[in-house]
Design a protein around this motif. Structure first.
Motif, PDB file in Angstrom:
ATOM      1  N   PHE A   8       0.905  -1.086   0.007  1.00  0.00           N
ATOM      2  CA  PHE A   8       0.084  -0.059  -0.055  1.00  0.00           C
ATOM      3  C   PHE A   8       0.961   1.313   0.110  1.00  0.00           C
ATOM      4  O   PHE A   8       1.882   1.405   0.761  1.00  0.00           O
ATOM      5  CB  PHE A   8      -0.766  -0.059   1.080  1.00  0.00           C
ATOM      6  N   ILE A   9       0.546   2.344  -0.937  1.00  0.00           N
ATOM      7  CA  ILE A   9       1.311   3.321  -0.834  1.00  0.00           C
ATOM      8  C   ILE A   9       0.451   4.725  -0.764  1.00  0.00           C
ATOM      9  O   ILE A   9      -0.456   4.621  -1.158  1.00  0.00           O
ATOM     10  CB  ILE A   9       2.072   3.392  -2.546  1.00  0.00           C
ATOM     11  N   HIS A  10       0.867   5.393   0.044  1.00  0.00           N
ATOM     12  CA  HIS A  10       0.361   6.766   0.269  1.00  0.00           C
ATOM     13  C   HIS A  10       1.344   7.964  -0.187  1.00  0.00           C
ATOM     14  O   HIS A  10       2.267   7.933   0.457  1.00  0.00           O
ATOM     15  CB  HIS A  10       0.013   6.863   1.772  1.00  0.00           C
ATOM     16  N   LEU A  11       0.675   8.707  -1.063  1.00  0.00           N
ATOM     17  CA  LEU A  11       1.439   9.931  -1.455  1.00  0.00           C
ATOM     18  C   LEU A  11       0.849  11.098  -0.778  1.00  0.00           C
ATOM     19  O   LEU A  11      -0.206  11.196  -0.849  1.00  0.00           O
ATOM     20  CB  LEU A  11       1.470   9.922  -3.072  1.00  0.00           C
ATOM     21  N   SER A  12       1.606  12.117  -0.374  1.00  0.00           N
ATOM     22  CA  SER A  12       1.227  13.135   0.005  1.00  0.00           C
ATOM     23  C   SER A  12       2.284  14.373  -0.214  1.00  0.00           C
ATOM     24  O   SER A  12       3.445  14.072  -0.602  1.00  0.00           O
ATOM     25  CB  SER A  12       0.999  13.313   1.602  1.00  0.00           C
ATOM     26  N   PRO A  13       1.980  15.818  -0.011  1.00  0.00           N
ATOM     27  CA  PRO A  13       3.014  16.509  -0.250  1.00  0.00           C
ATOM     28  C   PRO A  13       4.345  16.561   0.799  1.00  0.00           C
ATOM     29  O   PRO A  13       5.215  16.954   0.324  1.00  0.00           O
ATOM     30  CB  PRO A  13       2.064  18.119   0.295  1.00  0.00           C
ATOM     31  N   ARG A  14       4.117  15.753   1.930  1.00  0.00           N
ATOM     32  CA  ARG A  14       5.208  15.776   2.907  1.00  0.00           C
ATOM     33  C   ARG A  14       6.042  14.365   2.281  1.00  0.00           C
ATOM     34  O   ARG A  14       7.223  14.505   2.889  1.00  0.00           O
ATOM     35  CB  ARG A  14       4.613  15.529   4.335  1.00  0.00           C
ATOM     36  N   GLY A  15       5.442  13.640   1.354  1.00  0.00           N
ATOM     37  CA  GLY A  15       6.440  12.439   1.023  1.00  0.00           C
ATOM     38  C   GLY A  15       5.570  11.318   0.786  1.00  0.00           C
ATOM     39  O   GLY A  15       4.366  11.455   0.452  1.00  0.00           O
ATOM     40  N   ARG A  16       6.249  10.183   0.692  1.00  0.00           N
ATOM     41  CA  ARG A  16       5.671   8.826   0.377  1.00  0.00           C
ATOM     42  C   ARG A  16       5.909   7.925   1.518  1.00  0.00           C
ATOM     43  O   ARG A  16       6.703   7.847   2.160  1.00  0.00           O
ATOM     44  CB  ARG A  16       6.282   8.316  -0.752  1.00  0.00           C
ATOM     45  N   THR A  17       4.659   7.193   1.864  1.00  0.00           N
ATOM     46  CA  THR A  17       4.655   6.352   2.837  1.00  0.00           C
ATOM     47  C   THR A  17       4.475   4.647   2.256  1.00  0.00           C
ATOM     48  O   THR A  17       3.354   4.615   1.826  1.00  0.00           O
ATOM     49  CB  THR A  17       3.646   6.560   3.936  1.00  0.00           C
ATOM     50  N   LEU A  18       4.981   3.594   2.417  1.00  0.00           N
ATOM     51  CA  LEU A  18       4.836   2.398   2.099  1.00  0.00           C
ATOM     52  C   LEU A  18       4.470   1.521   3.099  1.00  0.00           C
ATOM     53  O   LEU A  18       5.187   1.466   4.156  1.00  0.00           O
ATOM     54  CB  LEU A  18       6.092   1.780   1.278  1.00  0.00           C
ATOM     55  N   LEU A  19       3.355   0.655   3.042  1.00  0.00           N
ATOM     56  CA  LEU A  19       2.984  -0.328   3.971  1.00  0.00           C
ATOM     57  C   LEU A  19       3.159  -1.622   3.310  1.00  0.00           C
ATOM     58  O   LEU A  19       2.490  -1.950   2.393  1.00  0.00           O
ATOM     59  CB  LEU A  19       1.593  -0.023   4.558  1.00  0.00           C
ATOM     60  N   LEU A  20       3.758  -2.887   3.660  1.00  0.00           N
ATOM     61  CA  LEU A  20       3.961  -3.805   3.254  1.00  0.00           C
ATOM     62  C   LEU A  20       3.255  -4.912   4.006  1.00  0.00           C
ATOM     63  O   LEU A  20       3.956  -5.107   5.119  1.00  0.00           O
ATOM     64  CB  LEU A  20       5.623  -4.261   2.704  1.00  0.00           C
ATOM     65  N   LEU A  21       2.672  -5.970   3.741  1.00  0.00           N
ATOM     66  CA  LEU A  21       2.138  -6.943   4.440  1.00  0.00           C
ATOM     67  C   LEU A  21       2.293  -8.289   3.977  1.00  0.00           C
ATOM     68  O   LEU A  21       2.497  -8.568   2.839  1.00  0.00           O
ATOM     69  CB  LEU A  21       0.423  -6.793   4.634  1.00  0.00           C
ATOM     70  N   TYR A  22       2.783  -9.327   4.989  1.00  0.00           N
ATOM     71  CA  TYR A  22       3.165 -10.515   4.592  1.00  0.00           C
ATOM     72  C   TYR A  22       2.808 -11.534   6.012  1.00  0.00           C
ATOM     73  O   TYR A  22       3.386 -11.298   6.639  1.00  0.00           O
ATOM     74  CB  TYR A  22       4.540 -10.662   4.251  1.00  0.00           C
ATOM     75  N   VAL A  23       1.574 -12.110   5.617  1.00  0.00           N
ATOM     76  CA  VAL A  23       0.873 -12.982   6.441  1.00  0.00           C
ATOM     77  C   VAL A  23       0.742 -12.183   7.859  1.00  0.00           C
ATOM     78  O   VAL A  23      -0.226 -11.223   7.969  1.00  0.00           O
ATOM     79  CB  VAL A  23       1.842 -14.193   6.644  1.00  0.00           C
ATOM     80  N   ASP A  24       1.438 -12.367   8.851  1.00  0.00           N
ATOM     81  CA  ASP A  24       1.369 -11.513  10.064  1.00  0.00           C
ATOM     82  C   ASP A  24       2.424 -10.571  10.392  1.00  0.00           C
ATOM     83  O   ASP A  24       2.743 -10.281  11.635  1.00  0.00           O
ATOM     84  CB  ASP A  24       0.932 -12.396  11.259  1.00  0.00           C
ATOM     85  N   ASP A  25       3.212 -10.500   9.321  1.00  0.00           N
ATOM     86  CA  ASP A  25       4.378  -9.175   9.537  1.00  0.00           C
ATOM     87  C   ASP A  25       3.913  -8.072   8.654  1.00  0.00           C
ATOM     88  O   ASP A  25       3.276  -8.167   7.437  1.00  0.00           O
ATOM     89  CB  ASP A  25       5.702  -9.891   8.863  1.00  0.00           C
ATOM     90  N   MET A  26       4.409  -7.124   9.197  1.00  0.00           N
ATOM     91  CA  MET A  26       4.318  -5.684   8.536  1.00  0.00           C
ATOM     92  C   MET A  26       5.284  -4.879   8.348  1.00  0.00           C
ATOM     93  O   MET A  26       6.221  -4.537   9.632  1.00  0.00           O
ATOM     94  CB  MET A  26       3.097  -4.968   9.089  1.00  0.00           C
ATOM     95  N   VAL A  27       5.805  -4.077   7.457  1.00  0.00           N
ATOM     96  CA  VAL A  27       6.921  -3.120   7.232  1.00  0.00           C
ATOM     97  C   VAL A  27       6.053  -1.792   6.884  1.00  0.00           C
ATOM     98  O   VAL A  27       5.500  -1.734   5.795  1.00  0.00           O
ATOM     99  CB  VAL A  27       7.864  -3.694   6.196  1.00  0.00           C
ATOM    100  N   ILE A  28       6.459  -0.644   7.587  1.00  0.00           N
ATOM    101  CA  ILE A  28       6.127   0.688   7.150  1.00  0.00           C
ATOM    102  C   ILE A  28       7.142   1.492   7.335  1.00  0.00           C
ATOM    103  O   ILE A  28       8.251   1.727   8.146  1.00  0.00           O
ATOM    104  CB  ILE A  28       5.138   1.220   8.484  1.00  0.00           C
ATOM    105  N   THR A  29       7.227   2.227   6.071  1.00  0.00           N
ATOM    106  CA  THR A  29       8.532   2.838   5.840  1.00  0.00           C
ATOM    107  C   THR A  29       8.204   4.291   5.109  1.00  0.00           C
ATOM    108  O   THR A  29       7.075   4.398   4.352  1.00  0.00           O
ATOM    109  CB  THR A  29       9.531   2.318   5.110  1.00  0.00           C
ATOM    110  N   GLY A  30       8.748   5.281   5.103  1.00  0.00           N
ATOM    111  CA  GLY A  30       8.546   6.376   4.255  1.00  0.00           C
ATOM    112  C   GLY A  30       9.287   7.629   4.656  1.00  0.00           C
ATOM    113  O   GLY A  30      10.371   7.581   5.550  1.00  0.00           O
ATOM    114  N   ASP A  31       8.925   8.688   4.024  1.00  0.00           N
ATOM    115  CA  ASP A  31       9.662  10.194   4.219  1.00  0.00           C
ATOM    116  C   ASP A  31       9.065  10.887   5.228  1.00  0.00           C
ATOM    117  O   ASP A  31       9.887  11.821   5.884  1.00  0.00           O
ATOM    118  CB  ASP A  31       9.594  10.814   2.908  1.00  0.00           C
TER     119      ASP A  31
END
Length: 67
Positions: A8-31
């Motif tokens: 899942f990708i969220h774009l905003s004027p402040r930057g980009r945020t990525l959320l990646l799911l795999y089974v019961d693990d999640m990675v959230i990263t961004g600017d």
């Protein structure tokens, strides 16, 4: 994402945020650390979650930061 239904990708004027799911693990990263904190707070209201801190390993892959 059109390339991966678990990304899942969220774009905003402040930057980009990525959320990646795999089974019961999640990675959230961004600017935007404030938006990442907001996403984590909203998700923890709905789901039992543990924040394991900075990413070191995901799916057996070692991750290192370059900044």
């Amino acid at each position: 994402s059109v390339h991966d239904p678990a990304l899942f990708i969220h774009l905003s004027p402040r930057g980009r945020t990525l959320l990646l799911l795999y089974v019961d693990d999640m990675v959230i990263t961004g600017d935007d650390p404030e938006y990442i904190a907001f996403v984590k707070a909203r998700l923890s209201e709905q789901f039992l979650m543990s924040d394991l801190g900075p990413l070191r390993y995901f799916l057996g892959i070692e991750v290192s930061s370059t900044f």
